[in-house]
Write a protein that holds these residues in place. Structure first.
Motif, short mmCIF file in Angstrom:
data_model
loop_
_atom_site.label_atom_id
_atom_site.label_comp_id
_atom_site.label_asym_id
_atom_site.label_seq_id
_atom_site.Cartn_x
_atom_site.Cartn_y
_atom_site.Cartn_z
N UNK A 126 0.79 -1.22 0.00
CA UNK A 126 0.00 0.00 0.00
C UNK A 126 0.83 1.27 0.00
N UNK A 127 2.10 1.18 0.34
CA UNK A 127 2.95 2.36 0.43
C UNK A 127 4.36 1.99 0.00
N UNK A 128 5.24 2.96 -0.04
CA UNK A 128 6.59 2.73 -0.53
C UNK A 128 7.32 1.67 0.28
N UNK A 129 7.16 1.69 1.61
CA UNK A 129 7.97 0.84 2.48
C UNK A 129 7.62 -0.64 2.39
N UNK A 130 6.44 -1.00 1.89
CA UNK A 130 6.10 -2.43 1.89
C UNK A 130 6.12 -3.10 0.52
N UNK A 131 6.48 -2.37 -0.53
CA UNK A 131 6.57 -3.00 -1.85
C UNK A 131 7.63 -4.10 -1.85
N UNK A 132 8.80 -3.80 -1.30
CA UNK A 132 9.87 -4.80 -1.26
C UNK A 132 9.55 -5.94 -0.29
N UNK A 133 8.80 -5.64 0.77
CA UNK A 133 8.44 -6.69 1.73
C UNK A 133 7.53 -7.72 1.07
N UNK A 134 6.59 -7.25 0.28
CA UNK A 134 5.69 -8.16 -0.44
C UNK A 134 6.49 -8.97 -1.46
N UNK A 135 7.40 -8.30 -2.14
CA UNK A 135 8.24 -8.98 -3.12
C UNK A 135 9.04 -10.10 -2.45
N UNK A 136 9.59 -9.82 -1.28
CA UNK A 136 10.39 -10.81 -0.56
C UNK A 136 9.55 -12.01 -0.13
N UNK A 137 8.35 -11.74 0.42
CA UNK A 137 7.49 -12.83 0.88
C UNK A 137 7.06 -13.73 -0.28
N UNK A 138 6.73 -13.11 -1.40
CA UNK A 138 6.32 -13.90 -2.57
C UNK A 138 7.48 -14.71 -3.13
N UNK A 139 8.69 -14.19 -3.02
CA UNK A 139 9.87 -14.92 -3.49
C UNK A 139 10.15 -16.12 -2.59
N UNK A 140 9.91 -15.96 -1.30
CA UNK A 140 10.15 -17.06 -0.36
C UNK A 140 9.09 -18.14 -0.45
N UNK A 141 7.84 -17.76 -0.73
CA UNK A 141 6.73 -18.72 -0.74
C UNK A 141 5.89 -18.57 -2.01
N UNK A 142 6.46 -18.87 -3.16
CA UNK A 142 5.75 -18.66 -4.43
C UNK A 142 4.49 -19.50 -4.59
N UNK A 143 4.39 -20.62 -3.87
CA UNK A 143 3.22 -21.49 -4.00
C UNK A 143 2.04 -21.01 -3.18
N UNK A 144 2.31 -20.19 -2.17
CA UNK A 144 1.24 -19.75 -1.27
C UNK A 144 0.87 -18.28 -1.40
N UNK A 145 1.80 -17.47 -1.92
CA UNK A 145 1.63 -16.02 -1.90
C UNK A 145 1.45 -15.47 -3.31
N UNK A 146 0.33 -14.78 -3.53
CA UNK A 146 0.12 -14.02 -4.75
C UNK A 146 0.47 -12.58 -4.41
N UNK A 147 1.58 -12.03 -4.95
CA UNK A 147 1.99 -10.68 -4.57
C UNK A 147 1.14 -9.62 -5.25
#
Length: 381
Positions: free
Chosen positions: A49-70
Motif C-alpha cells: 500500500x505504500x513505498x515501504x512495503x513494496x519490497x516486503x511483499x516482493x520478498x514474501x512472494x519470493x520465499x513462498x511462491x506457491x502460497x503467496x500471490x503478490x
C-alpha cells in the motif's frame, strides 16, 4: 476420512482450496516467520500500500511462491505522498524545501479552502506540524516505473491495494499509536490522478486489481465505466475485486449488470461491523463472490478467512465441506459445497478473459419509400 480439527478449521485437504484474496501480513512489524507460513494452510493475496512495503511483499512472494500471490500498488491513504504534476528532474531542479511545501500546501490548504484568501490559523498550525513529518513527494512517473518492474517480475502479481477514500483524514504520523488526526483529507481529484494510471498499467500488463472504495461508491463505478469505455475488450481480460465491499445491495446488483469482470470480497474485520453484509452476500451472484481476511497478522489470516467462508455458506445455503472429494466423484453442481464454489470463483477471477456481451443489432425498418426499394408495400402502410 478427513475431519475438522479442534480449532474449528476444516482439514488441510479442504483448506488448501481456499484463497484469502486480500490481506496485509507485511504491515506487521518484523519479517513474516517461516513458522507462521508453515502453519498457513491457505493461499493469500498479499497487498502492498505504500513505498515501504513494496519490497516486503516482493520478498514474501519470493520465499513462498506457491502460497503467496503478490500485489503491488499505492493505497489512497498514501496518495498525498505522490506528485502528479512534476517529474524527478523538476523536483531536483527546484529547492527541495520549497517544492515540498508547495506540493502539500496545494493539496491540503488550497484544495480544502479554495474560496478563502487567508488560511485559518488552526489549519496553518496543523499544516506545519504535519509537513514536518512528511517526506519529499515522489513523482508519479517513478511510482509507475517501480510498479511496472514489480508486476512484471511475478507472473501472478496483481495491482493492489489501490482505490478511493473520501473518509480518510491524514494523521500527523501514520506510524504512531494512537494516531493524531488532522482536519485534512486528500482531494478526490488527486486520488483519481494517482489511481487511474495504476489501473491503466494493470490493463496494459493484463493484471487483476484489488480496489478499496470508501464513501466513494459512485465515483468508483464511474471510473470503472470510463475504463471499460476506454479499453473495451482489453478491460474484460482482467478482473476487479471490490475489497471489503461496502456497496448497498442494490448498488452491487447494478454494478454486476454493467461490469462482467467485477467481483466482491468480504471480511469479518470490516464488513461484520455493518449490518448490510448479509444482504450484500444474498444479492451477489453465486459466481462473483470471494472471501478475505484483510488482516495484517499472518497467524490470523486463515481463521478470519474461514469465518467469512462460513458466513457466505450460511447466507447462500451452501453446505460446508468436511472432506475434499475429487472431481471424478462429484455430485451435481447444485450440491457443491461453499469451498468448491469459492474456489471456482477464484479461478474465474484469476484467469480473467470475461465474455463481452454482444450488442443486439437493431432491426432496420423496411425501406418502403425510397425509389430504389425492392420491398413490396402492402395496403396503405
Amino acid at each position: 476420512m478427513s475431519t475438522s480439527n479442534s480449532s474449528g478449521l476444516p482439514s488441510a485437504d479442504v483448506l488448501r482450496h481456499i484463497v484469502d484474496v486480500h490481506c496485509h501480513p507485511t504491515d506487521a512489524s518484523g519479517i513474516v516467520s517461516d513458522a507462521s507460513m508453515s502453519k498457513l494452510g491457505i493461499s493469500i493475496c498479499t497487498m502492498s500500500s505504500m513505498e515501504s512495503d513494496q519490497d516486503k511483499v516482493k520478498d514474501l512472494a519470493s520465499r513462498y511462491p506457491e502460497q503467496v500471490i503478490p500485489c503491488f500498488g499505492y493505497h489512497p491513504w498514501f496518495s498525498h505522498l505522490i506528485s502528479t504534476t512534476s517529474s524527478a528532474e523538476d523536483i531536483t531542479a527546484s529547492s527541495s524545501s520549497s517544492y515540498k511545501e508547495q506540493h502539500y500546501r496545494k493539496l491540503f490548504l488550497q484544495n480544502n479552502n479554495p474560496t478563502e484568501e487567508h488560511v485559518d490559523n488552526d489549519l496553518e498550525e496543523q499544516f506545519q506540524k504535519l509537513i514536518a513529518t512528511l517526506p519529499e513527494p515522489r513523482p508519479l512517473s517513478s511510482i509507475l516505473a517501480e510498479l511496472r518492474a514489480n508486476l512484471t517480475a511475478f507472473s501472478t502479481a496483481m495491482l493492489g491495494e489501490v482505490g478511493l477514500d473520501r473518509a480518510f483524514r491524514v494523521p500527523i504520523d501514520y506510524f504512531t499509536s494512537p494516531r493524531i488526526l488532522t482536519s485534512f483529507t486528500i482531494p478526490l481529484t488527486h486520488q483519481i490522478a494517482v489511481l487511474q494510471p495504476q489501473m491503466e498499467l494493470a490493463v496494459e500488463l493484463g493484471r487483476n486489481i484489488s480496489i478499496h472504495s470508501v464513501k466513494s461508491q459512485q465515483v468508483t463505478l464511474d471510473l470503472l465505466t470510463a475504463m471499460k469505455r476506454k479499453f473495451s475488450e482489453r478491460w474484460n481480460r482482467i478482473s476487479v475485486d471490490m475489497h471489503s465491499c461496502g456497496f448497498s445491495a442494490q448498488t452491487w446488483r447494478d454494478a454486476e449488470k454493467k461490469h462482467e469482470n467485477v467481483f466482491l470480497s468480504l471480511s469479518t474485520v470490516i464488513n461484520h461491523k455493518h449490518g448490510n453484509h448479509r444482504a450484500l452476500i444474498a444479492a451477489c451472484s453465486p459466481n462473483r463472490i470471494l472471501v478475505e481476511s484483510d488482516y495484517n497478522d499472518i497467524d490470523m489470516c486463515m481463521s478470519q478467512t474461514w469465518d467469512m467462508v462460513k458466513i457466505v455458506a450460511d447466507v447462500k445455503g451452501w453446505p460446508i465441506e468436511t472432506e475434499w472429494i475429487d472431481d471424478t466423484h462429484l455430485e451435481s453442481e447444485e450440491k457443491w459445497g461453499v469451498v468448491r464454489r469459492l474456489e471456482r470463483n477464484w479461478l474465474r477471477f484469476k484467469n480473467g478473459h470475461h465474455p463481452v456481451p454482444q450488442t443486439r443489432k437493431q432491426k432496420r425498418r423496411p425501406d418502403y419509400d425510397s425509389e430504389n426499394s425492392d420491398v413490396e408495400k402492402i395496403g396503405d402502410w
